[in-house]
Design an enzyme around this catalytic site. Structure first.
Site, mmCIF file in Angstrom:
data_model
loop_
_atom_site.group_PDB
_atom_site.id
_atom_site.type_symbol
_atom_site.label_atom_id
_atom_site.label_comp_id
_atom_site.label_asym_id
_atom_site.label_seq_id
_atom_site.Cartn_x
_atom_site.Cartn_y
_atom_site.Cartn_z
ATOM 1 N N GLY A 3 -3.621 5.052 -0.272
ATOM 2 C CA GLY A 3 -3.540 6.510 -0.286
ATOM 3 C C GLY A 3 -4.876 7.185 -0.564
ATOM 4 O O GLY A 3 -5.213 8.200 0.062
ATOM 5 N N ASN A 4 -5.668 6.604 -1.472
ATOM 6 C CA ASN A 4 -6.903 7.289 -1.860
ATOM 7 C C ASN A 4 -7.984 7.233 -0.780
ATOM 8 O O ASN A 4 -8.986 7.918 -0.875
ATOM 9 C CB ASN A 4 -7.432 6.749 -3.187
ATOM 10 C CG ASN A 4 -7.948 5.352 -3.043
ATOM 11 O OD1 ASN A 4 -7.296 4.505 -2.432
ATOM 12 N ND2 ASN A 4 -9.133 5.100 -3.567
ATOM 13 N N LYS A 49 13.915 5.141 -3.055
ATOM 14 C CA LYS A 49 12.500 5.488 -2.892
ATOM 15 C C LYS A 49 12.369 7.023 -2.944
ATOM 16 O O LYS A 49 12.928 7.740 -2.123
ATOM 17 C CB LYS A 49 12.000 4.949 -1.543
ATOM 18 C CG LYS A 49 10.636 5.439 -1.134
ATOM 19 C CD LYS A 49 9.529 4.813 -1.937
ATOM 20 C CE LYS A 49 8.188 5.439 -1.572
ATOM 21 N NZ LYS A 49 7.125 5.076 -2.498
ATOM 22 N N LYS A 92 4.017 0.616 3.077
ATOM 23 C CA LYS A 92 2.923 0.347 4.022
ATOM 24 C C LYS A 92 2.277 -1.025 3.799
ATOM 25 O O LYS A 92 1.801 -1.653 4.750
ATOM 26 C CB LYS A 92 1.862 1.454 3.975
ATOM 27 C CG LYS A 92 0.989 1.479 2.723
ATOM 28 C CD LYS A 92 -0.458 1.215 3.042
ATOM 29 C CE LYS A 92 -1.355 1.091 1.840
ATOM 30 N NZ LYS A 92 -0.920 1.069 0.485
ATOM 31 N N LYS A 125 2.004 -4.857 -2.981
ATOM 32 C CA LYS A 125 0.782 -5.469 -2.429
ATOM 33 C C LYS A 125 0.828 -6.981 -2.626
ATOM 34 O O LYS A 125 0.510 -7.755 -1.715
ATOM 35 C CB LYS A 125 -0.462 -4.897 -3.118
ATOM 36 C CG LYS A 125 -0.670 -3.423 -2.837
ATOM 37 C CD LYS A 125 -1.941 -2.910 -3.473
ATOM 38 C CE LYS A 125 -1.903 -1.404 -3.651
ATOM 39 N NZ LYS A 125 -1.526 -0.628 -2.465
HETATM 40 P P1 ADP Z 1 -2.208 2.589 -2.852
HETATM 41 O O1 ADP Z 1 -2.203 4.038 -2.551
HETATM 42 O O2 ADP Z 1 -3.509 1.940 -2.505
HETATM 43 O O3 ADP Z 1 -1.012 1.854 -2.322
HETATM 44 P P2 ADP Z 1 -1.025 2.315 -5.518
HETATM 45 O O4 ADP Z 1 -1.214 3.393 -6.520
HETATM 46 O O5 ADP Z 1 0.295 2.165 -4.875
HETATM 47 O O6 ADP Z 1 -2.207 2.495 -4.454
HETATM 48 O O7 ADP Z 1 -1.393 0.895 -6.196
HETATM 49 C C1 ADP Z 1 -2.624 0.703 -6.862
HETATM 50 C C2 ADP Z 1 -2.445 0.869 -8.358
HETATM 51 O O8 ADP Z 1 -1.732 -0.230 -8.910
HETATM 52 C C3 ADP Z 1 -3.707 0.887 -9.182
HETATM 53 O O9 ADP Z 1 -4.274 2.158 -9.232
HETATM 54 C C4 ADP Z 1 -3.252 0.412 -10.576
HETATM 55 O O10 ADP Z 1 -3.114 1.513 -11.430
HETATM 56 C C5 ADP Z 1 -1.854 -0.155 -10.320
HETATM 57 N N1 ADP Z 1 -1.586 -1.474 -10.903
HETATM 58 C C6 ADP Z 1 -0.392 -1.838 -11.397
HETATM 59 N N2 ADP Z 1 -0.396 -3.093 -11.847
HETATM 60 C C7 ADP Z 1 -1.640 -3.565 -11.631
HETATM 61 C C8 ADP Z 1 -2.266 -4.845 -11.905
HETATM 62 N N3 ADP Z 1 -1.582 -5.844 -12.451
HETATM 63 N N4 ADP Z 1 -3.558 -4.986 -11.566
HETATM 64 C C9 ADP Z 1 -4.239 -3.966 -10.995
HETATM 65 N N5 ADP Z 1 -3.695 -2.739 -10.711
HETATM 66 C C10 ADP Z 1 -2.407 -2.533 -11.038
HETATM 67 MG MG MG Z 2 1.059 2.152 -2.872
#
Ligand code: ADP
Ligand code: MG
Length: 315
Positions: free
Chosen positions: A13-14, A131, A216, A278
């Site tokens: 997203g970022n 969701k 995604k 992820k």
């Molecule tokens: P995106 O938009 O890239 O999908 P998300 O916000 O869904 O991003 O996922 C990334 C986030 O996951 C990071 O900003 C972090 O805060 C969070 N996160 C949760 N658990 C973990 C972990 N074990 N290690 C690293 N990041 C984590």
């Molecule tokens: Mg995400």
């Protein structure tokens, strides 16, 4: 024939709408151009590429427009909003990348494909939508809206009320052969934006869309397997994934094997809705023939992986 590797890059997203910034088109274009620096690093290394991206804020805004204009313009179902954002965001990424390629003097085509993704008609999430999407409301505000638009709604404990939709597990990308042909020719394909448009196969064998969203990262893994990619890169807002994330004993991971990350996922180190999908996407990709998954920040991908920190997951 020149040797090359095929990869899928999943933009978080970022990459386009960082948290805390107003998501105007001008801002989205500016961020997209910056994200292209990361993509160009892969292109400079002769990768064959498909690119996926999130669409949370964009589809949220699209739904808001539908809701606010519902008495004067025909309502658009979620599948159409997904398709519209795949097109609009695809255009932004496509043009930004084309301009980066022109500046670098590299002759490669970029194309955006609207992507339908097959899910199981009996996916358990369909009977249990959970969701959260769209705007935030109080209980009093959302009850009439839920009635008017036929929404399922749910409380986000302590924060408010939102619409909920199913988030079924992606199984296959419908136009995978076309994507693979293009990627194999060296064409950079933007596909499965926002996880793609969920469709199921009816008893007649025909496709049918419905109101749901696909994660995604999960869709990116399916796409990567479907086109025979060796590598998957998930670009987000953290350099590395951590064990005991956010705690005193937090420990970042440089390199990890499939079986070990599966255990960590079971132990609950990666929450649903952020790092969980992820890691699950990484597991699925590797179990279906993928060779490596890299999870890192957009920033590291911009300066070059060799200069930054990342987490690599291998079979
Ligand atoms: P995106 O938009 O890239 O999908 P998300 O916000 O869904 O991003 O996922 C990334 C986030 O996951 C990071 O900003 C972090 O805060 C969070 N996160 C949760 N658990 C973990 C972990 N074990 N290690 C690293 N990041 C984590
Ligand atoms: Mg995400």
């Amino acid at each position: 024939m020149a040797k090359y590797k095929t990869a899928v890059i999943a933009l978080g997203g970022n990459a386009i709408s960082p948290k805390g910034e107003q998501d105007t088109i001008a801002n989205q274009f500016r961020n997209t151009r910056k994200s292209c620096i990361a993509i160009m690093n892969f292109i400079q290394q002769n990768y064959h590429l498909a690119i996926t991206h999130g669409n949370g804020p964009q589809v949220g805004n699209a739904l808001l427009r539908v809701e606010m204009a519902s008495d004067i313009a025909p309502r658009l179902p979620l599948g159409i909003c997904d398709a519209d954002t795949e097109g609009g965001m695809g255009y932004m990424i496509e043009q930004s990348l084309q301009n980066s390629l022109i500046k670098a003097g590299i002759d490669r085509d970029v194309v955006t494909l609207i992507t339908q993704v097959i899910v199981d008609a009996k996916d358990p999430s369909i009977a249990n939508p959970s969701k959260y999407i769209g705007g935030w409301y109080t209980k009093e505000e959302i009850i009439p809206l839920a009635k008017k638009f036929n929404w399922h709604v749910k409380e986000v404990p302590g924060k408010g009320w939102r619409r909920v939709v199913p988030s079924p597990i992606p199984k296959k990308i419908i136009n995978r052969k076309a994507i693979k042909h293009l990627v194999d020719l060296g064409i950079i394909v933007i596909a499965a934006g926002g996880g793609g448009i969920p469709v199921y196969i009816m008893e007649s064998g025909l496709y049918e869309g419905f109101d749901a969203v696909i994660d995604k990262d999960r869709a990116s893994a399916v796409l990567a397997n479907d086109i025979g990619a060796q590598e998957l890169f998930i670009l987000t807002d953290v350099d590395q994934i951590a064990i005991n994330f956010g705690k005193n004993n937090q420990e970042f991971i440089d390199k990890i094997h499939l079986r070990d990350i599966k255990n960590l996922l079971k132990e609950g180190h990666f929450p649903p809705g952020s790092m969980g999908p992820k890691v699950q996407a990484a597991i699925n990709f590797l179990e279906n023939g993928g060779e490596s998954v890299t999870i890192t920040s957009l920033q590291t991908a911009q300066i070059g992986l060799e200069k930054g920190k990342y987490t690599r997951i291998i079979p």
